[in-house]
Motif scaffolding. Structure first.
Motif, short mmCIF file in Angstrom:
data_model
loop_
_atom_site.label_atom_id
_atom_site.label_comp_id
_atom_site.label_asym_id
_atom_site.label_seq_id
_atom_site.Cartn_x
_atom_site.Cartn_y
_atom_site.Cartn_z
N MET A 24 -13.42 8.17 -5.56
CA MET A 24 -14.28 7.05 -4.91
C MET A 24 -13.71 6.74 -3.54
O MET A 24 -12.80 6.77 -3.27
CB MET A 24 -14.23 5.82 -5.87
N ASN A 25 -14.66 6.62 -2.62
CA ASN A 25 -14.49 6.13 -1.43
C ASN A 25 -14.52 4.74 -1.19
O ASN A 25 -15.60 4.09 -1.37
CB ASN A 25 -15.67 6.99 -0.45
N ILE A 26 -13.40 4.16 -0.66
CA ILE A 26 -13.63 2.67 -0.32
C ILE A 26 -12.68 2.85 1.24
O ILE A 26 -11.34 2.80 0.71
CB ILE A 26 -12.81 1.62 -1.32
N PRO A 27 -13.22 2.66 2.05
CA PRO A 27 -12.65 2.72 3.43
C PRO A 27 -11.51 1.53 3.56
O PRO A 27 -11.82 0.54 3.25
CB PRO A 27 -13.47 2.32 4.66
N LEU A 28 -10.37 1.94 3.76
CA LEU A 28 -9.34 1.13 4.20
C LEU A 28 -9.78 -0.47 4.77
O LEU A 28 -9.11 -1.34 4.75
CB LEU A 28 -8.02 1.69 4.77
N SER A 29 -10.47 0.10 5.91
CA SER A 29 -10.79 -1.16 6.54
C SER A 29 -11.68 -2.11 5.93
O SER A 29 -11.90 -3.32 6.19
CB SER A 29 -11.66 -0.51 7.81
N THR A 30 -12.34 -1.86 4.61
CA THR A 30 -12.79 -2.70 3.82
C THR A 30 -12.33 -3.16 2.47
O THR A 30 -12.99 -3.63 1.64
CB THR A 30 -14.43 -2.14 3.59
N LEU A 31 -11.28 -2.44 2.23
CA LEU A 31 -10.52 -2.76 1.02
C LEU A 31 -9.99 -4.02 0.43
O LEU A 31 -10.34 -4.36 -0.88
CB LEU A 31 -9.27 -1.69 0.88
N GLY A 32 -9.75 -4.94 1.59
CA GLY A 32 -9.50 -6.18 1.28
C GLY A 32 -10.72 -7.01 0.93
O GLY A 32 -10.56 -8.12 0.13
N ILE B 255 0.97 -1.42 -0.22
CA ILE B 255 -0.13 -0.06 -0.05
C ILE B 255 1.05 1.20 -0.16
O ILE B 255 1.67 1.34 0.92
CB ILE B 255 -0.95 -0.13 1.11
N ASP B 256 0.88 2.08 -0.93
CA ASP B 256 1.61 3.29 -1.00
C ASP B 256 0.80 4.64 -0.60
O ASP B 256 -0.50 4.38 -0.91
CB ASP B 256 1.94 3.49 -2.60
N GLU B 257 1.61 5.25 0.10
CA GLU B 257 0.75 6.45 0.43
C GLU B 257 1.42 7.71 -0.39
O GLU B 257 2.60 7.56 -0.98
CB GLU B 257 1.06 6.71 1.93
N MET B 258 0.81 8.60 -0.36
CA MET B 258 1.13 9.95 -1.21
C MET B 258 0.88 11.38 -0.57
O MET B 258 -0.21 11.22 0.27
CB MET B 258 0.82 9.82 -2.59
N SER C 270 -15.90 6.41 6.14
CA SER C 270 -16.83 7.03 5.39
C SER C 270 -17.15 8.48 6.08
O SER C 270 -17.38 9.31 5.50
CB SER C 270 -18.06 6.21 5.20
N HIS C 271 -16.99 8.51 7.36
CA HIS C 271 -17.52 9.68 7.84
C HIS C 271 -16.42 10.80 7.88
O HIS C 271 -16.88 12.09 7.74
CB HIS C 271 -18.00 9.45 9.52
N GLU C 272 -15.23 10.32 7.51
CA GLU C 272 -14.28 11.26 7.03
C GLU C 272 -14.37 11.86 5.81
O GLU C 272 -14.11 13.00 5.38
CB GLU C 272 -12.74 10.51 7.35
N PHE C 273 -14.76 11.05 4.90
CA PHE C 273 -14.84 11.26 3.35
C PHE C 273 -16.00 12.34 3.43
O PHE C 273 -15.95 13.20 2.57
CB PHE C 273 -15.06 10.08 2.68
N ASN C 274 -17.04 12.13 4.15
CA ASN C 274 -18.17 12.82 4.11
C ASN C 274 -17.93 14.23 4.46
O ASN C 274 -18.76 15.17 4.24
CB ASN C 274 -19.27 12.35 4.82
N PHE D 153 -6.83 5.32 -11.57
CA PHE D 153 -8.10 5.01 -10.69
C PHE D 153 -7.97 5.88 -9.30
O PHE D 153 -6.74 5.15 -8.25
CB PHE D 153 -8.71 3.73 -10.87
N PHE D 154 -8.49 6.99 -8.95
CA PHE D 154 -8.37 7.40 -7.53
C PHE D 154 -9.42 6.92 -6.61
O PHE D 154 -10.49 6.81 -6.55
CB PHE D 154 -8.53 8.88 -7.70
N VAL D 155 -8.65 6.47 -5.66
CA VAL D 155 -9.51 6.03 -4.17
C VAL D 155 -9.15 6.72 -2.84
O VAL D 155 -8.07 6.60 -2.70
CB VAL D 155 -9.33 4.29 -3.98
N ASP D 156 -10.22 7.10 -2.20
CA ASP D 156 -9.89 7.68 -1.02
C ASP D 156 -10.18 6.85 -0.08
O ASP D 156 -11.46 6.14 0.26
CB ASP D 156 -10.86 9.04 -0.81
#
Length: 77
Positions: A68-76, A29-32, A56-60, A49-52
């Protein structure tokens, strides 16, 4: 000698396993930073493809248009 220190050996083995597992979760997982993101977003590339990955509460609370919001906790999943 091993019989004398078996509890310490087991505790060290568990700690090594735990920290090894935690480190492996972030492998690949790379960070930038924001400057790197801005540079990428300004380059026209249809293969990017950009993913935040914030929750969800932080994204909102605020996000960049087009993300696109895909929380890291559910990315897998």
């Amino acid at each position: 000698m091993i019989k004398k220190y078996w509890q310490i050996i087991i505790a060290i083995t568990i700690l090594i396993g735990f920290f090894g597992y935690k480190l492996s979760l972030n492998a690949g997982i790379d960070e930038m930073n924001t400057e790197q993101l801005a540079n990428l977003m300004n380059e026209p590339d249809e293969d990017v493809f950009f993913v935040d990955v914030r929750e969800s509460h932080e994204f909102n609370e605020g996000h960049i248009d087009g993300m696109m919001n895909i929380p890291l906790s559910t990315l897998g999943d």
